[in-house]
Design an enzyme around this catalytic site. Sequence first.
Site, PDB file in Angstrom:
ATOM      1  N   HIS A 216       0.874  -1.153  -0.093  1.00 29.90           N
ATOM      2  CA  HIS A 216      -0.014  -0.109   0.077  1.00 29.90           C
ATOM      3  C   HIS A 216       0.801   1.212  -0.054  1.00 29.90           C
ATOM      4  CE1 HIS A 216       0.453   0.036   4.558  1.00 29.90           C
ATOM      5  NE2 HIS A 216       0.072   1.241   4.276  1.00 29.90           N
TER       6      HIS A 216
ATOM      7  N   HIS B 135       7.801  -1.947   2.230  1.00 33.73           N
ATOM      8  CA  HIS B 135       7.690  -0.541   2.133  1.00 33.73           C
ATOM      9  C   HIS B 135       8.828   0.264   2.215  1.00 33.73           C
ATOM     10  CE1 HIS B 135       3.520  -1.712   3.248  1.00 33.73           C
ATOM     11  NE2 HIS B 135       3.588  -1.309   4.673  1.00 33.73           N
TER      12      HIS B 135
ATOM     13  N   LYS C 120       8.204   0.313  16.303  1.00 37.02           N
ATOM     14  CA  LYS C 120       7.184   0.520  16.738  1.00 37.02           C
ATOM     15  C   LYS C 120       7.189   1.116  18.125  1.00 37.02           C
ATOM     16  CE  LYS C 120       4.107  -1.896  14.071  1.00 37.02           C
ATOM     17  NZ  LYS C 120       3.386  -1.529  13.422  1.00 37.02           N
TER      18      LYS C 120
HETATM   19  C1  BG6 Z   1       1.468  -2.216   7.341  1.00 39.38           C
HETATM   20  C2  BG6 Z   1       2.031  -2.949   8.415  1.00 39.38           C
HETATM   21  O1  BG6 Z   1       1.737  -2.681   6.100  1.00 39.38           O
HETATM   22  O2  BG6 Z   1       1.700  -0.751   7.354  1.00 39.38           O
HETATM   23  C3  BG6 Z   1       1.845  -1.980   9.620  1.00 39.38           C
HETATM   24  O3  BG6 Z   1       1.776  -4.325   8.686  1.00 39.38           O
HETATM   25  C4  BG6 Z   1       2.010  -0.814   9.791  1.00 39.38           C
HETATM   26  O4  BG6 Z   1       2.505  -2.825  10.802  1.00 39.38           O
HETATM   27  C5  BG6 Z   1       1.362  -0.070   8.548  1.00 39.38           C
HETATM   28  O5  BG6 Z   1       1.765  -0.168  11.062  1.00 39.38           O
HETATM   29  C6  BG6 Z   1       1.705   1.470   8.324  1.00 39.38           C
HETATM   30  O6  BG6 Z   1       1.054   1.803   7.259  1.00 39.38           O
HETATM   31  P1  BG6 Z   1       0.557   3.274   7.414  1.00 39.38           P
HETATM   32  O7  BG6 Z   1      -0.112   3.544   6.112  1.00 39.38           O
HETATM   33  O8  BG6 Z   1      -0.227   3.558   8.551  1.00 39.38           O
HETATM   34  O9  BG6 Z   1       1.933   4.072   7.295  1.00 39.38           O
END
Ligand code: BG6
Length: 473
Positions: A168, A230, A316
């Site tokens: 995403h 990511h 985290k």
């Molecule tokens: C997800 C992870 O892909 O991305 C999560 O599994 C993380 O652990 C999240 O919190 C963060 O996404 P965003 O869009 O909130 O930055």
Amino acid sequence: MPQSSDALVIFGATGDLCYRKIYPALYHLVEHARLDAPVVGVARAGWTLEQFAARVRESLAKFVPQASEEAVRRLLALVRYVDGDYRERTTFQGLRQALGAAVRPLHYLAIPPSMFPVVVTMLGASGCAAGARVVVEKPFGRDLASALELNRTLHEVFEESAIFRIDHYLGKEPVQNLLYFRFANSFLEPVWNRNYVASVEITMAERIGVAGRGRFYEEAGAIRDVIQNHLLEIVALLAMEPPVRFARDALRDEKVKVFRAIRPLDPQGLVRGQFSGYRQEPGVAPDSRVETFAAARLEIDSWRWGGVPFYVRAGKYLPVTATEVVVDLRAPPANVFGGLAPGQPNYLRFRLGPDVAIALGAHAKQPGPGMQGREVELFVSQQQGDAMDAYERLIGDALIGDAVLFAREDEVEAAWAVVDPVLRAQTPVEQYALGSWGPKEAERIILEGPCGWHNPGEDAHSWTRACGQGAAP
Ligand code: BG6
């Protein structure tokens, strides 16, 4: 021109990802007239269609508080529901029925990775895969070997052009802006290489912990959860050569080249951390060695980047939620005015979330007699981070068969190859306090320069690092 999908099937329809991300995205797709095909939820919850529709409504009430009742009704009119075990043929017979006249469904696998092979095989055997596309959620496998295996399973049923591996982050507005900014301007290119760039740093900080996802996190850890996907995708967008156009394979070819040029991670170049109290989280083993923080130094063996360290860090329970990139430039060859502290480089800073900003750090003359300098930032910001939510963008793209923002087979495999050596290496896991910037051992990852890590702040202006930059513009 690929044809649009004529139904959307969501496996894992009662799960958390659907509740938090996918249903709000579907609402926006309907609102923006990008979705008018049936939406079939599939799950094993013993639910009825009414219960499923109520769950969708609840998700919208929570995450789209301004939703228009008319668009909510339009979405609910599209919704169907099939209840059943993913291992049972009857579930897929029910799905085939629910699909009605649809011949080009898009199947979204919002389910645990261990269930991907089962569902894919059943889709093939039941005829539901004919003419279909499939969206596969991350993490795509657990390591290189399982990713290869998963790709093999998928290819038994789907052609590569029908497979949409979702990350995403690629659907996020500021991440696309990074790509746009790099390749829509000409002034960056002359300095965007080892001759002018001293180092690149990416921090993805999250203030939240594992938020009730302890069981999932035990299987993943920060490296599998966010670094392999990511953060490496962001590295690829920063380091890639210009694609010949913004098109599916042109872009992905260049990203794959970056992943292949990144040296497999050396355990010496990695620090893993675990926040205090993680082992008491529900679903977490009392002696867990899973990391909730990781910092690593990457080397890209390419003509453009040889010798330039790329530092990545994610964790985290850090002090803020923010993702930032800082590209430090080399110092000028001569210190004409004196007084220019070493370790106060020019830099480019990209804030990728929660808000969007691009800043250029420079030195300007302090008003008054003498030739003293001060730090300034040329700063462009856009308050709204996500004009279009990442899931809306990506599901909308998959529905029309546009794969440019999805990962290709060789891309996920090459990204796994980067982290694979450290997944089994059993490097130590250092404890860190909640609300800190991770274990102090992470400082040793940044060897060069006096600056240390740059720590993003609450807002796009306030950031700090040991060498004192991050002052207001
Ligand atoms: C997800 C992870 O892909 O991305 C999560 O599994 C993380 O652990 C999240 O919190 C963060 O996404 P965003 O869009 O909130 O930055």
